[in-house]
Each structure stands twice: as structure tokens, then as C-alpha cells.
Design a protein around this motif. Structure first.
Motif, PDB file in Angstrom:
ATOM      1  N   UNK A  53      47.567  39.855   4.997  1.00 24.66           N
ATOM      2  CA  UNK A  53      47.905  39.901   6.418  1.00 24.66           C
ATOM      3  C   UNK A  53      46.719  40.243   7.319  1.00 24.66           C
ATOM      4  N   UNK A  54      45.834  41.122   6.858  1.00 24.25           N
ATOM      5  CA  UNK A  54      44.755  41.636   7.715  1.00 24.25           C
ATOM      6  C   UNK A  54      43.441  41.569   6.927  1.00 24.25           C
ATOM      7  N   UNK A  55      42.337  41.184   7.559  1.00 25.89           N
ATOM      8  CA  UNK A  55      41.047  41.161   6.857  1.00 25.89           C
ATOM      9  C   UNK A  55      40.681  42.536   6.294  1.00 25.89           C
ATOM     10  N   UNK A  56      40.047  42.514   5.151  1.00 28.93           N
ATOM     11  CA  UNK A  56      39.613  43.761   4.512  1.00 28.93           C
ATOM     12  C   UNK A  56      38.319  44.275   5.133  1.00 28.93           C
ATOM     13  N   UNK A  57      38.024  45.559   4.876  1.00 30.85           N
ATOM     14  CA  UNK A  57      36.808  46.187   5.396  1.00 30.85           C
ATOM     15  C   UNK A  57      35.886  46.626   4.241  1.00 30.85           C
TER      16      UNK A  57
END
Length: 444
Positions: A59-63
Motif C-alpha cells: 500500500x505505501x512505499x517503504x523507507x
């Protein structure tokens, strides 16, 4: 009225903007997922401990994925790895420190995967940390020469050769196992540490071949250039000359630390006997003594001192000691170390108890076998001597009070020659009083 409508319009516009901002602030937290591939079979002190994870968030880009290494509950190292693409595998390492004296050490690796909206997932794994069993060590000297130290037992490494007598360098351990890194050991301040960069000084005081050793558990090393009798240290006086003021008891067994086996040393039998086990046994009466060691010429001398560190003289009660000057006599030999008539070179008799004093000679070495002149004093320096009225000779080999010569000088009797290489013992007995001495001189 137009002005009022204007204010109402502005207010409604601001309300719409603020409402829009609140709706935009609602972010998708995402769902980071981490698959950890596990620890190596064994973790060692000094490892670069690897970690590998497969990181994803649909769902959301990783860091980042962050690794934290704890040893016995203390954070010791961290590593962060960027995780740009979901579903990929990422790797890194954290450094396991090398700790001396560790026992039952526990490690913990904590992994934290985070996406750009700060949502995280964590994994923790605990493990034991063991000591590497290096196959060898390297002593890397100041001039970059390398000397190999062989494994003698777990953590103990040694090598024997004719090294420079003052060898300075750092200890290098090779990387151990699949994840080990090269380790160095040197001084940092006053202590040896893993990673220390100041040289360790390996010093031999006895010359020739000697053994260098290092322990990777305790950091103990040798030789340190120390001289001891048991746990009593000698101090450097100058160059190869060392000294110590010590208290001995009669018959005391002494463990000499830093000394050789005395096979090619001159040991004064008036004070020390060399035992078969390499230790020394004190051979004079109990008391305070000053021992001086000459490492270059391989001998030591002993003189009697009082409790204040002053050279002893003969006391009224028959305690203390008496002294000798003369020609054709000297310790460890009369050729190179003749006493002569210099007070600085006088030698004391060894007190042996019951107001008796002894000097032991080897004819042809410490005493000329055919000609000598001896004089006995109450003190270390010019002063009262033992003249014929104070000293009777109970021997046919020596004479005192020779007409035409100094009355207090002692000589060989006419026609007497000592047996070359034989040991002779001179004893002055003052048990009847300081002015009623009896001197005996016998071959042992």
C-alpha cells in the motif's frame, strides 16, 4: 451591506480550505511486512553479523530496515538499509564487539522495517556469543615485520625465537569463520583493548632466545621486562642494572621471575643457592638486604642494609655485618672486579647468625690462589679495622700482624698456595665479643 457580504464570503472560503486540509491529512498507514532469513549457526565475538530480510508493503512505499545489536542488554551497533522497492531482499551487517573476560554473553538482534508513513514492523532474535578459536596470531612490529604466534591452547598463543630484546607492535588476529573480521589488539591509554592502536612492548631482559605470548581472553602478555623475586619488583637503576631492597628469612625459597635459569650466571653462594627447580634458596641470616642485578654481565650482588635502607655496620651487640677491602679479591671475579682500596667496591660478609659472618671464595676466580692482601672493617668505608688484638686466626694458611707490614692486613702464609678452583670459606666469629674475634679459613 456589500462589506458584510465580502467578510461572509471570505469566512466560507477559509472554512472550505481548512476542511479540505483535514481530509488530505488522513494518510494510509500501509502494511510493512518483513521476512527474516535467520542467524548464522554460531555467532562469535568479532563477527560482522549479517542480516537479510525480504521487505514489502503493498500500500505505501517503504523507507528503511534498521538493525540494532544488543550485547547483554546494551546497544552496541546499528545499521540502516534503504528499502526502495517493495518485495526485494535487503542485506547488511552489524559489528559484534570483541570483549575480554566475557562469560555467558547473550546477544539480541532487533530488526525494524519502516515505510514512508512511519508505520513499522519488528523482529527480534536472541543468541549466545562465543569466542573465536584463532588458528594463530600475528605480532606486527613497528617496522612492519610480522612474527607468527602459534596456538598453544584455547586463547593462548606463543612463539620462541631470538627476537629483538625490545620488540614493540600490535597483535593481529585473522578473521575467524564465515563472518569474522581481522582484529587488532593494542594499548589504548593504560590498557590493552581490541582496536587499540598503541604498541604493546615485549621486552626481554635476559637476551638470546625468549618466548613471546598473548592471551586473547585476558589480554595478558609476556615478557614485560619485569624482574621479580616472588611478587617483589626490581626497579631499573640504569640500563641493564636493576635493584631492590628486600627482606629475606633464612632458608627462604624464592621464585625468580624474568630471570634466566642461571646456568651461565655467577650466583653468590654466600646469599643464594640455586635449586634444581630453578628457584633460589636464601643462604644467609634473616634481615634486610639490597640486591643489585647486572643483566649484561649476568650476576647479582647482595649487601646487608638496615630497616632504613642504609648499609649496615657492625653493631655493639654483634648484629649488622663487617666488610672487606683488598687486592687479589673480588666478586664475581678478582680480574675484572677487584675490590682494591676503594670503599665504593667493598664487599660485606654475609651474616649467618650467632654473631658469625661468612665470605666464600673460589681460588683462582674470586680470590688469587697465590697472593692477596685483605683487610676487614667494622663499616662500609674507612674506619675501625680488625687488628691482631681484635682478631685471632684459627688457620695455618693465613697470617695477620706481619712485621714490617700493615698490622691489620691478612696475607697467605709463606709457602701456601690455594688449590685452584677449590671453594674456601672464611668465617669471622664474634660470639665472644666484637674485640675477641676468631677467623677460620677452610676448604669446602
Amino acid at each position: 451591506m456589500k462589506l458584510l457580504n465580502k467578510y461572509i464570503y471570505v469566512a466560507l472560503s477559509l472554512t472550505a480550505v481548512l476542511t479540505g486540509c483535514k481530509e488530505d491529512d488522513v494518510k494510509d498507514p500501509g502494511n510493512p511486512v518483513m521476512e527474516y532469513q535467520g542467524l548464522p549457526a554460531t555467532v562469535y565475538f568479532g563477527d560482522n553479523l549479517p542480516f537479510t530480510v525480504k521487505a514489502s508493503d503493498s500500500q505505501v512505499p517503504l523507507s528503511t530496515v534498521k538493525a540494532e545489536l544488543y550485547i547483554d542488554g546494551e546497544l552496541v551497533d546499528t545499521e540502516s538499509v534503504r528499502t526502495k522497492v517493495s518485495g526485494e531482499t535487503y542485506s547488511g551487517t552489524v559489528a559484534v564487539p570483541y570483549i575480554p573476560y566475557a562469560s555467558g554473553t547473550k546477544g539480541k538482534l532487533r530488526l525494524v522495517l519502516q515505510n514512508i508513513n512511519f508505520t513499522t514492523t519488528e523482529t527480534e532474535v536472541e543468541f549466545d556469543v562465543e569466542y573465536p578459536d584463532f588458528p594463530y596470531l600475528i605480532l606486527r612490529a613497528e617496522d612492519k615485520t610480522e612474527y607468527r604466534l602459534n596456538r598453544i591452547s584455547k586463547n593462548q598463543y606463543e612463539a620462541t625465537a631470538e627476537y629483538p630484546s625490545d620488540l614493540r607492535g600490535i597483535i593481529v588476529a585473522p578473521g575467524y569463520g564465515d563472518n569474522g573480521r581481522e582484529l587488532t589488539f593494542g594499548f589504548k591509554g593504560e590498557n590493552i583493548e581490541q582496536g587499540g592502536t598503541s604498541n604493546i612492548g615485549f621486552r626481554s631482559l635476559v637476551g638470546g632466545a625468549f618466548t613471546i605470548s598473548f592471551n586473547t581472553l585476558t589480554y595478558e602478555f609476556a615478557p614485560k621486562g619485569e624482574l621479580k623475586f616472588d611478587d617483589q619488583d626490581f626497579s631499573m637503576i640504569s640500563g641493564a642494572i636493576y635493584g631492590a631492597d628486600l627482606y629475606f628469612t633464612k632458608g627462604q625459597v624464592i621464585d625468580p621471575v624474568g630471570f634466566p635459569d642461571f646456568a651461565d650466571w655467577w650466583v653468590d653462594a654466600d646469599y643464594f643457592l640455586v635449586r634444581p627447580d630453578g628457584k633460589l634458596q636464601f643462604n644467609a641470616a634473616e634481615g634486610n638486604y639490597r640486591v643489585t642485578v647486572d643483566l649484561d654481565n649476568k650476576y647479582f650482588t647482595v649487601v646487608k642494609i638496615d630497616s632504613y635502607g642504609e648499609l649496615e655496620s657492625l653493631q655493639a651487640d654483634g648484629s649488622g655485618t663487617i666488610w672487606l677491602m683488598g687486592t687479589g679479591v673480588g666478586k664475581p671475579d678478582y680480574t675484572n672486579y677487584q675490590i682494591g682500596w676503594s670503599p665504593a667496591k667493598m664487599v660485606p660478609f654475609a651474616p649467618i647468625g650467632d654473631k658469625k659472618f661468612r665470605l666464600t671464595f673460589i681460588a683462582g676466580k674470586t680470590l688469587n690462589a697465590t697472593k692477596f692482601t685483605l683487610r676487614i672493617f667494622d663499616q662500609p668505608g674507612w674506619g675501625a679495622t680488625f687488628k691482631p688484638e681484635r682478631l685471632k686466626l684459627n688457620t695455618d694458611q693465613l697470617v695477620i700482624g706481619v712485621p714490617g707490614k700493615e698490622a691489620h692486613n691478612i696475607y697467605l702464609a709463606d709457602g701456601v698456595t690455594l688449590e685452584d678452583g677449590a671453594t674456601y670459606e672464611m668465617i669471622v666469629d664474634l660470639s665472644a665479643g666484637n674485640d675477641a674475634g676468631i677467623l677460620t679459613f677452610t676448604k669446602k
